[in-house]
Write a protein that holds these residues in place. Structure first.
Motif, PDB file in Angstrom:
ATOM      1  N   PHE A  56       6.455   1.147   8.654  1.00 10.70           N
ATOM      2  CA  PHE A  56       5.149   1.238   7.997  1.00 10.70           C
ATOM      3  C   PHE A  56       5.296   1.031   6.487  1.00 10.70           C
ATOM      4  N   GLN A  57       4.540   0.107   5.957  1.00  7.67           N
ATOM      5  CA  GLN A  57       4.448  -0.181   4.509  1.00  7.67           C
ATOM      6  C   GLN A  57       5.823  -0.387   3.869  1.00  7.67           C
ATOM      7  N   THR A 223       1.344   6.764   1.394  1.00  6.45           N
ATOM      8  CA  THR A 223       0.328   7.211   2.354  1.00  6.45           C
ATOM      9  C   THR A 223      -1.016   7.404   1.644  1.00  6.45           C
ATOM     10  N   THR A 226      -2.534   4.131   0.913  1.00  7.95           N
ATOM     11  CA  THR A 226      -3.031   3.549   2.164  1.00  7.95           C
ATOM     12  C   THR A 226      -4.376   4.173   2.527  1.00  7.95           C
ATOM     13  N   GLU A 229      -7.279   3.136   0.517  1.00  4.96           N
ATOM     14  CA  GLU A 229      -7.771   1.819   0.911  1.00  4.96           C
ATOM     15  C   GLU A 229      -8.589   1.869   2.207  1.00  4.96           C
ATOM     16  N   ARG A 302      -5.154  -4.061  10.363  1.00  4.16           N
ATOM     17  CA  ARG A 302      -4.169  -3.419   9.488  1.00  4.16           C
ATOM     18  C   ARG A 302      -2.720  -3.725   9.909  1.00  4.16           C
ATOM     19  N   TRP A 305       0.377  -4.129   7.560  1.00  6.54           N
ATOM     20  CA  TRP A 305       1.115  -3.008   6.953  1.00  6.54           C
ATOM     21  C   TRP A 305       2.374  -2.662   7.753  1.00  6.54           C
TER      22      TRP A 305
END
Ligand code: PMP
Length: 309
Positions: A56-57, A223, A226, A229, A302, A305
């Motif tokens: 994640f990210q 986080t 995120t 957003e 998404r 990401w």
């Protein structure tokens, strides 16, 4: 002697996969001057990629690692792509097929005048708080406002993820346990609400999500960014980033911590003042469920990401 290392038999160390038990350095290494990142890879539950792992990210985390290194005068002698390949190799070497925590660490080598560093990537399994109906999510968590202030950014910048900052976190956590609480919330040096000991704070008041600004001595959380957003874009719930006073925190309808480690951690009360009528709060639950779907690869818009392992 056999050490479990959370089941992680191998890690990536200075460019190669090594057995964790043999990833040894001298006791004289200045590890305390090091920086690190905390990243997670989640098992995909969507139809096409079921069972595969997604980080994640990745980009936001690796960019922060480079920023933390730069602030502390450390020069990482690899490219960001090499670190991604090292991370993939470390996960595969352990044969993990469950959710994995990834913690790249960088610290200066002892007695090196040319500022060489060690770069190590340990990975291990973790238990998630997320997932619909997970009983751990709804556990009661009584927090206190710490008597320790969050490190001020003109003393020890909280925006760099340095081990040293966690001494400050450790003092607050120990105080909270001593006082019979589950955790602590820091105020910053000005007296405004800052963050938790290892996660950022979000509150909900009158249908809006509110979170302190980076200038309130917080880590610029991946986080948190995120959530800032997707909450307004995907839920049409406004998010405000501004200073919160201690009393505004008490007056919240809901409060939760957000971070890679803590994911979405609902808070029952601060200083024994309870939030709202329902625990965990409806907006906290909605965010946690969506975040869980997103991490599992079930939110197509998404999927950018997520980086496949
Ligand atoms: N604040 C602190 C002090 C933390 O240790 C963490 C965990 N890295 C966070 C906030 C949350 O940051 P992130 O969302 O990037 O994990």
């Amino acid at each position: 002697m056999s050490i479990a290392f959370h089941g992680a038999k191998h890690c990536w160390m200075n460019g190669e996969i090594v057995e964790t038990e043999k990833a040894l350095v001298s006791a004289m290494e200045p590890i305390y001057l090091g920086i690190f990142e905390g990243i997670k890879a989640y098992v995909a539950k969507d139809i096409q990629k079921k069972g595969s792992l997604n980080i994640f990210q990745w980009k936001l985390h690796v960019d922060r690692l480079w920023r933390s290194a730069a602030v502390n005068g450390l020069n990482i002698p690899y490219t960001k792509d090499q670190l991604l390949e090292g991370t993939r190799a470390a996960i595969k070497a352990n044969g993990f097929d469950t959710n994995v925590y990834i913690q790249p660490r960088v610290w200066p080598r002892a007695n090196e005048e040319d500022e060489k560093v060690h770069v190590v990537i340990p990975t291990w399994k973790f238990d998630t708080l997320l997932g619909r109906g997970n009983p751990k999510f709804a556990g009661q968590r009584r927090f206190m406002v710490s008597s320790w202030r969050r490190v001020a950014s003109d003393a020890l910048p909280p925006q760099a993820k340095s081990w040293a900052n966690y001494q400050n976190s450790s003092l607050a956590t120990k105080e909270a346990k001593r006082c019979g609480y589950d955790g602590a919330i820091f105020l910053d040096s000005r007296g405004f609400v800052s963050e938790g000991t290892g996660a950022c704070l979000m509150t909900v008041r009158n249908g809006k999500v509110i979170t302190p600004p980076v200038s309130a001595s917080i880590l610029e959380s991946v986080t948190r960014n995120t959530f800032i957003e997707f909450i307004p874009e995907d839920f049409k719930i406004p998010v405000e980033v501004h200073d919160i006073t201690r009393v505004e925190l008490y007056a919240s309808d809901e409060a939760f911590l957000c971070g890679t480690g803590g994911e979405v951690t609902p808070i029952t009360s601060v200083d024994d003042i309870k939030f709202g009528e329902k625990y965990p709060g409806p907006i906290t639950t909605k965010i946690a469920e969506y975040y869980s779907d997103l991490l599992a690869g079930n939110v197509k818009k998404r999927s950018g990401w997520l980086t496949p392992v």
